[in-house]
Design a protein around this motif. Structure first.
Motif, mmCIF file in Angstrom:
data_model
loop_
_atom_site.group_PDB
_atom_site.id
_atom_site.type_symbol
_atom_site.label_atom_id
_atom_site.label_comp_id
_atom_site.label_asym_id
_atom_site.label_seq_id
_atom_site.Cartn_x
_atom_site.Cartn_y
_atom_site.Cartn_z
ATOM 1 N N MET A 1 0.833 -1.198 0.000
ATOM 2 C CA MET A 1 0.000 0.000 0.000
ATOM 3 C C MET A 1 0.877 1.261 0.000
ATOM 4 N N PHE A 2 0.670 2.128 -0.928
ATOM 5 C CA PHE A 2 1.400 3.400 -1.010
ATOM 6 C C PHE A 2 2.927 3.217 -1.080
ATOM 7 N N ASN A 3 3.389 2.167 -1.752
ATOM 8 C CA ASN A 3 4.827 1.895 -1.759
ATOM 9 C C ASN A 3 5.650 3.037 -2.340
ATOM 10 N N ASN A 4 5.102 3.595 -3.419
ATOM 11 C CA ASN A 4 5.811 4.658 -4.101
ATOM 12 C C ASN A 4 6.001 5.875 -3.190
ATOM 13 N N LEU A 5 4.887 6.252 -2.534
ATOM 14 C CA LEU A 5 4.929 7.399 -1.626
ATOM 15 C C LEU A 5 5.894 7.109 -0.468
ATOM 16 N N SER A 6 5.795 5.905 0.068
ATOM 17 C CA SER A 6 6.688 5.531 1.176
ATOM 18 C C SER A 6 8.149 5.654 0.764
ATOM 19 N N ASP A 7 8.468 5.134 -0.412
ATOM 20 C CA ASP A 7 9.854 5.198 -0.891
ATOM 21 C C ASP A 7 10.327 6.641 -1.021
ATOM 22 N N LYS A 8 9.448 7.456 -1.608
ATOM 23 C CA LYS A 8 9.854 8.851 -1.850
ATOM 24 C C LYS A 8 10.040 9.601 -0.537
ATOM 25 N N LEU A 9 9.126 9.361 0.416
ATOM 26 C CA LEU A 9 9.257 10.051 1.698
ATOM 27 C C LEU A 9 10.491 9.543 2.441
ATOM 28 N N ASP A 10 10.753 8.259 2.302
ATOM 29 C CA ASP A 10 11.927 7.692 2.957
ATOM 30 C C ASP A 10 13.193 8.361 2.415
ATOM 31 N N LYS A 11 13.212 8.530 1.100
ATOM 32 C CA LYS A 11 14.376 9.196 0.487
ATOM 33 C C LYS A 11 14.482 10.635 0.968
ATOM 34 N N ALA A 12 13.282 11.307 1.003
ATOM 35 C CA ALA A 12 13.275 12.709 1.419
ATOM 36 C C ALA A 12 13.795 12.864 2.843
ATOM 37 N N LEU A 13 13.458 11.922 3.703
ATOM 38 C CA LEU A 13 13.813 12.052 5.121
ATOM 39 C C LEU A 13 15.154 11.402 5.457
ATOM 40 N N HIS A 14 15.783 10.844 4.426
ATOM 41 C CA HIS A 14 17.031 10.100 4.604
ATOM 42 C C HIS A 14 18.084 10.901 5.383
ATOM 43 N N VAL A 15 18.279 12.142 4.948
ATOM 44 C CA VAL A 15 19.307 12.996 5.567
ATOM 45 C C VAL A 15 19.011 13.175 7.055
ATOM 46 N N LEU A 16 17.708 13.364 7.335
ATOM 47 C CA LEU A 16 17.346 13.638 8.731
ATOM 48 C C LEU A 16 17.452 12.404 9.607
ATOM 49 N N LYS A 17 17.371 11.238 8.970
ATOM 50 C CA LYS A 17 17.393 10.014 9.764
ATOM 51 C C LYS A 17 18.816 9.659 10.195
ATOM 52 N N GLY A 18 19.585 10.686 10.522
ATOM 53 C CA GLY A 18 20.895 10.441 11.113
ATOM 54 C C GLY A 18 22.053 10.374 10.136
ATOM 55 N N HIS A 19 21.856 10.834 8.914
ATOM 56 C CA HIS A 19 22.966 10.793 7.964
ATOM 57 C C HIS A 19 23.518 12.200 7.765
ATOM 58 N N GLY A 20 24.647 12.493 8.361
ATOM 59 C CA GLY A 20 25.264 13.809 8.197
ATOM 60 C C GLY A 20 24.703 14.829 9.176
ATOM 61 N N SER A 21 25.294 15.996 9.169
ATOM 62 C CA SER A 21 24.835 17.019 10.114
ATOM 63 C C SER A 21 23.583 17.701 9.561
ATOM 64 N N ILE A 22 22.794 18.212 10.496
ATOM 65 C CA ILE A 22 21.525 18.784 10.062
ATOM 66 C C ILE A 22 21.591 20.303 10.168
ATOM 67 N N THR A 23 21.284 20.921 9.053
ATOM 68 C CA THR A 23 21.351 22.383 9.021
ATOM 69 C C THR A 23 20.021 22.921 8.512
ATOM 70 N N GLU A 24 19.883 24.232 8.626
ATOM 71 C CA GLU A 24 18.663 24.855 8.117
ATOM 72 C C GLU A 24 18.481 24.544 6.634
#
Ligand code: GDP
Length: 295
Positions: A1-24
């Motif tokens: 269900m909603f695999n495409n959306l899930s994948d895209k959101l996962d990619k979008a949030l990838h940086v925030l999920k602990g990869h690299g420093s977070i900036t504005e």
């Protein structure tokens, strides 16, 4: 269900999920990606924009960048907003009448007849409910037969009156039959057209006025994307319905309807249909759906 959306959101949030420093800068980039993912899933432009603005506001309000785990907090804010967008708390259906009357509305092919059966079966399994199905489609004899087939499958009585071309009279006779025979829920399946038209709206509005249902449900095919939202609006303007049933979520739907409908008509999604079988019905839990989408 909603695999495409899930994948895209996962990619979008990838940086925030602990990869690299977070900036504005990467928060802004992420929100842009989230918006793009929602638009690709057929979410209305205005809703997608408001969504990312709200997430941004919350993030600023909570000083996300100064917290210990800014990425995780951002992901949580996105999840909370997605839950809120789809309806927040779970809403049940009102079965306070005796009998309780549930009126189905929606376009032809949306899944009304199938869902009428699923709901009857669901309620019957609750033991305290004895549902009666009523067939009010006077234009397609096949639709009446279809409801009888469904009723036979789940062992629920179906009230119909082939040859009678007055849906209001059939609905009223169905309710009277329920009262006389100890049914405590009456589920009324109505005719639907391929598109919203005046005659159809007048007919369903007349049935609604005549039987005063406790619960009027609008059934919509989730595969129809933005059209689902437009149709919901048209039906809500006439019926002021109580809840939405989103069908065919088992198919290749992009998810836009599930995400947008609540904020356009301000009515909760109450159940979802996830297959053709009578058991393929689920209560809609916005937070579970948000969990599912965001992984
Ligand atoms: P109605 O014209 O609104 O009464 O729609 P029907 O109940 O006849 O459904 C139209 C078609 O959609 C039928 O072939 C159903 O089997 C199918 N259908 C209904 N609900 C679902 C669902 O949740 N998932 C899937 N895959 N098919 C469904």
């Amino acid at each position: 269900m909603f695999n495409n959306l899930s994948d895209k959101l996962d990619k979008a949030l990838h940086v925030l999920k602990g990869h690299g420093s977070i900036t504005e800068v990467n928060v802004a980039e992420t929100l842009k990606e989230v918006r793009r993912a929602l638009l690709d899933a057929d979410v209305n432009f205005k809703i997608a924009k408001e969504f990312t603005n709200k997430v941004k506001e919350k993030a600023l309000g909570q000083n996300v960048l100064t917290t210990l785990q800014p990425g995780q907090l951002m992901v949580k804010i996105v999840k909370d907003e997605l839950t809120e967008l789809m309806g927040g708390d779970v809403e049940g259906i009102n079965l306070s009448g005796n009998p309780s009357i549930v009126l189905m509305s929606g376009l032809q092919g949306s899944g009304k007849t199938t869902f009428s059966g699923k709901l009857a079966n669901y309620l019957k399994n609750k033991k305290t409910k004895k549902p009666l199905l009523v067939a009010c489609d006077v234009y397609r004899p096949a639709a009446i037969d279809q409801l009888h087939v469904v009723g036979d499958q789940i062992n629920v009585e179906v009230f119909s009156d082939k040859g009678n071309n007055d849906p209001v009279a059939i609905a009223q006779a169905g309710v009277a039959h329920a009262k006389a025979n100890g049914f405590n829920v009456v589920i009324i399946d109505t005719a639907g057209r391929l598109a919203v038209d005046e005659a159809m709206m007048t007919e369903i509005s007349n049935i609604h006025k005549a039987i005063e249902p406790q619960e009027t449900l609008f059934v919509v095919d989730s595969m129809t994307g933005q059209d689902a939202v437009n149709t919901a609006k048209a039906f809500n303007d006439i019926l002021n319905f109580d809840g939405v049933i989103l069908t065919k979520l088992d198919g290749d739907t992009r998810g836009g309807a599930a995400i947008s409908i609540k904020s356009v008509v301000n009515k909760p999604i109450k159940f979802i249909g996830t297959g053709e079988k009578m058991e393929a019905i689920d209560v809609f839990y916005p937070s579970r759906m948000a969990d599912r989408i965001l992984g």
